[in-house]
Write a protein that holds these residues in place. Structure first.
Motif, PDB file in Angstrom:
ATOM      1  N   ALA A  19      -5.856  -2.409  -1.020  1.00  0.00           N
ATOM      2  CA  ALA A  19      -6.603  -1.782   0.066  1.00  0.00           C
ATOM      3  C   ALA A  19      -7.923  -2.507   0.318  1.00  0.00           C
ATOM      4  O   ALA A  19      -8.300  -2.740   1.480  1.00  0.00           O
ATOM      5  CB  ALA A  19      -6.863  -0.309  -0.267  1.00  0.00           C
TER       6      ALA A  19
ATOM      7  N   TRP B 220      -2.281   3.260  -8.686  1.00  0.00           N
ATOM      8  CA  TRP B 220      -3.562   3.471  -8.016  1.00  0.00           C
ATOM      9  C   TRP B 220      -4.503   2.290  -8.206  1.00  0.00           C
ATOM     10  O   TRP B 220      -5.325   1.988  -7.330  1.00  0.00           O
ATOM     11  CB  TRP B 220      -4.204   4.774  -8.518  1.00  0.00           C
TER      12      TRP B 220
ATOM     13  N   VAL C 209       0.838  -1.209   0.000  1.00  0.00           N
ATOM     14  CA  VAL C 209       0.000   0.000   0.000  1.00  0.00           C
ATOM     15  C   VAL C 209       0.870   1.255   0.000  1.00  0.00           C
ATOM     16  O   VAL C 209       0.625   2.199  -0.760  1.00  0.00           O
ATOM     17  CB  VAL C 209      -0.938   0.005   1.226  1.00  0.00           C
ATOM     18  N   ALA C 210       1.898   1.267   0.853  1.00  0.00           N
ATOM     19  CA  ALA C 210       2.787   2.428   0.926  1.00  0.00           C
ATOM     20  C   ALA C 210       3.509   2.657  -0.398  1.00  0.00           C
ATOM     21  O   ALA C 210       3.653   3.805  -0.860  1.00  0.00           O
ATOM     22  CB  ALA C 210       3.805   2.236   2.055  1.00  0.00           C
TER      23      ALA C 210
ATOM     24  N   LEU D 298      -3.245  -0.173  -5.732  1.00  0.00           N
ATOM     25  CA  LEU D 298      -3.627   0.294  -4.403  1.00  0.00           C
ATOM     26  C   LEU D 298      -5.079  -0.054  -4.098  1.00  0.00           C
ATOM     27  O   LEU D 298      -5.404  -0.488  -2.975  1.00  0.00           O
ATOM     28  CB  LEU D 298      -3.419   1.802  -4.308  1.00  0.00           C
TER      29      LEU D 298
ATOM     30  N   ALA E 210       2.500   1.760  -3.450  1.00  0.00           N
ATOM     31  CA  ALA E 210       1.557   2.231  -4.471  1.00  0.00           C
ATOM     32  C   ALA E 210       1.238   3.713  -4.285  1.00  0.00           C
ATOM     33  O   ALA E 210       1.147   4.463  -5.257  1.00  0.00           O
ATOM     34  CB  ALA E 210       0.272   1.393  -4.422  1.00  0.00           C
ATOM     35  N   ILE E 211       1.061   4.138  -3.034  1.00  0.00           N
ATOM     36  CA  ILE E 211       0.787   5.556  -2.765  1.00  0.00           C
ATOM     37  C   ILE E 211       1.974   6.417  -3.205  1.00  0.00           C
ATOM     38  O   ILE E 211       1.803   7.441  -3.883  1.00  0.00           O
ATOM     39  CB  ILE E 211       0.493   5.785  -1.274  1.00  0.00           C
ATOM     40  N   ALA E 212       3.187   6.002  -2.821  1.00  0.00           N
ATOM     41  CA  ALA E 212       4.380   6.769  -3.182  1.00  0.00           C
ATOM     42  C   ALA E 212       4.541   6.872  -4.694  1.00  0.00           C
ATOM     43  O   ALA E 212       4.841   7.944  -5.233  1.00  0.00           O
ATOM     44  CB  ALA E 212       5.617   6.125  -2.560  1.00  0.00           C
ATOM     45  N   SER E 213       4.340   5.753  -5.392  1.00  0.00           N
ATOM     46  CA  SER E 213       4.487   5.750  -6.847  1.00  0.00           C
ATOM     47  C   SER E 213       3.405   6.602  -7.497  1.00  0.00           C
ATOM     48  O   SER E 213       3.673   7.341  -8.457  1.00  0.00           O
ATOM     49  CB  SER E 213       4.411   4.311  -7.369  1.00  0.00           C
ATOM     50  N   GLY E 214       2.180   6.504  -6.990  1.00  0.00           N
ATOM     51  CA  GLY E 214       1.080   7.285  -7.555  1.00  0.00           C
ATOM     52  C   GLY E 214       1.276   8.778  -7.402  1.00  0.00           C
ATOM     53  O   GLY E 214       0.788   9.563  -8.220  1.00  0.00           O
ATOM     54  N   VAL E 215       2.001   9.191  -6.364  1.00  0.00           N
ATOM     55  CA  VAL E 215       2.269  10.612  -6.139  1.00  0.00           C
ATOM     56  C   VAL E 215       3.496  11.088  -6.918  1.00  0.00           C
ATOM     57  O   VAL E 215       3.501  12.172  -7.508  1.00  0.00           O
ATOM     58  CB  VAL E 215       2.462  10.883  -4.632  1.00  0.00           C
TER      59      VAL E 215
END
Length: 215
Positions: free
Chosen positions: A168, A161, A117-118, A164, A120-125
């Motif tokens: 999630a 995302w 999850v972490a 994610l 995917a969030i980092a890559s998406g940002v």
């Protein structure tokens, strides 16, 4: 140092960051995906490995251009790389379909993966920022390859995302099928990248590696 050379060096710097991130992304995604039995994460990591290889070739190309070398041999290498990357991506898409259908048939779910999850969030940002920088610099130096790689970075963000969402939903609600469905959703992105890479290798004038990089 001329303005063109300075801009190329900026492209090398941005591409270097992208390559380092892809290496980290691939290792973490595949490792956490295997531990959590998450097909979506493993597929995301496998795509990162392929994009890492393409990024290294583009980094090499930009380095040669920065030194003022002739582009003919670089263009031949790019075409060969496009064939290899495109074929690998299409094979990856086939694997995702088969493995996802098997997981749905056997009702095999993925475990919770906080690390996934972490990631995917980092890559998406991060990837949208890298994408804009690559496309801008690619336009300034007239590099179609760099602009195409920038479009690939946006695709990577979409994939992050999507992953994610699957991870999630599995972690929060225990939906065993969410991971397999998320993996199937990645097939569109993977197959599109693969086909456009092959079209570029065949010399199609409108092919740009990952789409969305036209003026």
């Amino acid at each position: 140092m001329s303005g063109q050379t300075a801009t190329i060096r900026k492209g090398i710097w941005i591409e270097g960051i992208s390559v380092l991130w892809m290496a980290l992304e691939a290792g973490v995604a595949i490792a956490s995906g295997l531990l959590a039995r998450s097909l979506a994460l493993v597929a995301f990591g496998a795509d990162s490995v392929i994009e890492l290889a393409a990024g290294l070739i583009l980094l090499w190309r930009l380095s040669i251009e920065a030194k003022g070398a002739h582009q003919a041999r670089v263009e031949r290498a790019e075409k060969t790389a496009s064939w290899g990357v495109g074929t690998a991506l299409l094979l990856l898409a086939v694997y995702i379909v088969i493995a996802s259908l098997h997981k749905l048939w056997t009702h095999e779910g993925a475990e919770a993966s906080p690390l996934g999850v972490a990631l995917a969030i980092a890559s998406g940002v991060l990837m949208p920022f890298l994408s804009r920088a690559k496309i801008r610099i690619g336009r300034e130096i007239g590099s179609q390859a760099l602009r195409a790689d920038g479009a690939c970075s946006i695709v990577c963000a979409y994939m992050a995302w999507t992953v994610l969402a699957g991870v999630a939903l599995t972690a929060l609600f225990g939906w065993w099928w969410a991971d397999a469905v998320a993996a199937l959703a990645l097939v569109y992105f993977v197959a599109k990248e693969g086909w456009e890479a092959i079209e570029e290798a065949r010399g199609k004038p409108d092919a740009c590696g990952c789409g969305g990089c036209h003026d």
